[in-house]
Design an enzyme around this catalytic site. Structure first.
Site, PDB file in Angstrom:
ATOM      1  N   CYS A   1      21.937  53.735  41.118  1.00  0.00           N
ATOM      2  CA  CYS A   1      20.515  54.031  41.292  1.00  0.00           C
ATOM      3  C   CYS A   1      20.067  55.175  40.388  1.00  0.00           C
ATOM      4  CB  CYS A   1      20.222  54.349  42.752  1.00  0.00           C
ATOM      5  SG  CYS A   1      20.266  52.895  43.831  1.00  0.00           S
TER       6      CYS A   1
ATOM      7  N   GLN B   1      24.392  58.377  47.545  1.00  0.00           N
ATOM      8  CA  GLN B   1      24.702  59.037  46.284  1.00  0.00           C
ATOM      9  C   GLN B   1      24.986  58.027  45.170  1.00  0.00           C
ATOM     10  OE1 GLN B   1      24.365  62.173  45.521  1.00  0.00           O
ATOM     11  NE2 GLN B   1      23.754  62.741  47.592  1.00  0.00           N
ATOM     12  N   SER B   2      24.245  56.947  45.164  1.00  0.00           N
ATOM     13  CA  SER B   2      24.491  55.860  44.227  1.00  0.00           C
ATOM     14  C   SER B   2      24.387  56.289  42.766  1.00  0.00           C
ATOM     15  CB  SER B   2      23.487  54.734  44.481  1.00  0.00           C
ATOM     16  OG  SER B   2      23.559  53.750  43.473  1.00  0.00           O
ATOM     17  N   ASN B   3      25.489  56.111  42.038  1.00  0.00           N
ATOM     18  CA  ASN B   3      25.471  56.334  40.591  1.00  0.00           C
ATOM     19  C   ASN B   3      24.608  55.273  39.907  1.00  0.00           C
ATOM     20  OD1 ASN B   3      27.486  58.533  40.431  1.00  0.00           O
ATOM     21  ND2 ASN B   3      28.873  56.972  41.217  1.00  0.00           N
TER      22      ASN B   3
ATOM     23  N   ALA C   1      24.043  53.129  47.763  1.00  0.00           N
ATOM     24  CA  ALA C   1      24.390  54.137  48.761  1.00  0.00           C
ATOM     25  C   ALA C   1      23.589  55.416  48.507  1.00  0.00           C
ATOM     26  CB  ALA C   1      25.884  54.424  48.715  1.00  0.00           C
TER      27      ALA C   1
END
Length: 327
Positions: free
Chosen positions: A78, A74-76, A72
């Site tokens: 990634c 705000q992917s943690n 997403a």
């Protein structure tokens, strides 16, 4: 294969477990502990670092120079993947959902700082799938290794098998055994890993996932995904156990839309910050802790229970969600 044979070290472990005395008193509830996996140390920490120790452990066995993954906005996952790639001297290509924001913020800002190349799914000719992105990487002369969404495969799941073993070692110093573990659950590897780890480490309490995305109508597929992850991981570890949906407890009532911040999340963020000085994120840990508060207030636990809340990190998302969080 053992847990240590597959792992490379990226996280600062063990993460601490400590009590939340002021929250416990405020809720007039059972004893509440918190497992601080927001402090794993890789790019502001989070649960994905444990998974990446095993995913990168496998990646480095192959002839690769680029990590490809997705998530997403705000992917943690990634963000921590980009940090691990930088630390290990690998290129990182990220496929994020949605349209490019007007300004990078939170985890997307950190992705940029960490040197990752960001692609926006299907936007302005961007790739639509991880495999399509990997094909473009190959066409450019690089050698990609694909990590699935959330790091959720058998390698990623091993990170939380290891975490469960760690929790049981820490519990030995406690006079009150943990009766419940509460965590945010989404792509599945965290809860599946804990369930497999509970079998290995003889944990007899109850592990309850708070679904942040999938509601009751999606229960059958969601449970099966957890079962498949657990069984694939058990097979890799040589564990003679077949898991079923009965091994997974998941609360679906709090899945009110992915990334939708309402009073439940807002209250949880302010309560834990105001009473204990600990920051939750608005998407995962904020919803899971909000669910825990609600479950305590409804009398779902006894005064003799000891609850361990697994803090999975995600604080960078507080900033882009600021207008939804401020009271």
């Amino acid at each position: 294969m053992t847990l240590e044979q597959q792992r490379i070290k990226l996280a600062f472990l063990p993460t601490p477990i400590h009590e939340l005395p002021r929250v416990t008193k405020h809720l007039n509830g059972p004893r509440i502990l918190i497992k601080r996996d927001d402090l794993t140390g890789l790019a502001l920490g989070g649960n994905k670092t444990r998974k990446l120790e095993y995913l990168f452990g496998d990646a480095l066995k192959h002839d690769i120079d680029t990590i490809v993954t997705a998530g997403a906005v705000q992917s943690n996952h990634c963000r921590q993947t980009a940090a691990a790639a930088a630390q290990l001297g690998l290129r990182c290509e990220l496929l994020l959902n949605g349209k490019p924001p007007q300004a990078l913020d939170g985890s997307t800002l950190l992705d940029n700082v960490l040197g990752a190349n960001i692609h926006w799914q299907g936007h302005d000719g961007g790739p639509n799938t991880l495999e399509e992105l990997a094909q473009r990487v190959r066409a450019a002369g690089h050698k990609p290794y694909i990590i699935p969404y959330g790091g959720s495969n058998a390698f990623g799941t091993m990170g939380y098998v290891n975490a469960m073993v760690e929790i049981m070692q820490q519990q030995e110093a406690s006079q009150q055994p943990i009766t419940h573990i509460i965590l945010a659950s989404c792509s599945g590897a965290t809860q599946a890993g804990l369930v497999v780890g509970a079998q290995l480490a003889n944990f007899t309490g109850k592990i309850i996932g708070i679904s942040v995305d999938y509601d009751e109508s999606q229960k059958a597929q969601y449970q099966q995904d957890h079962v498949d992850l657990a069984n694939a991981t058990a097979a890799k570890l040589g564990l003679d156990k077949q898991f079923t949906s009965n091994d997974f407890a998941v609360e679906y009532a709090y899945a009110t839309g992915y990334g939708i911040v309402k009073e439940l999340e807002r209250n949880a963020i302010h309560l834990l910050a105001g009473l204990e000085g600990i920051l939750l994120d608005p998407v995962y840990s904020g919803r899971a802790f909000g669910a825990l508060i609600d479950m305590i207030e409804k009398g779902n636990f006894s005064e003799n229970d000891t609850i361990l809340f697994l803090h999975t990190g995600g604080a960078p998302a507080l900033f882009p969600y600021a207008s939804k969080i401020v009271r």
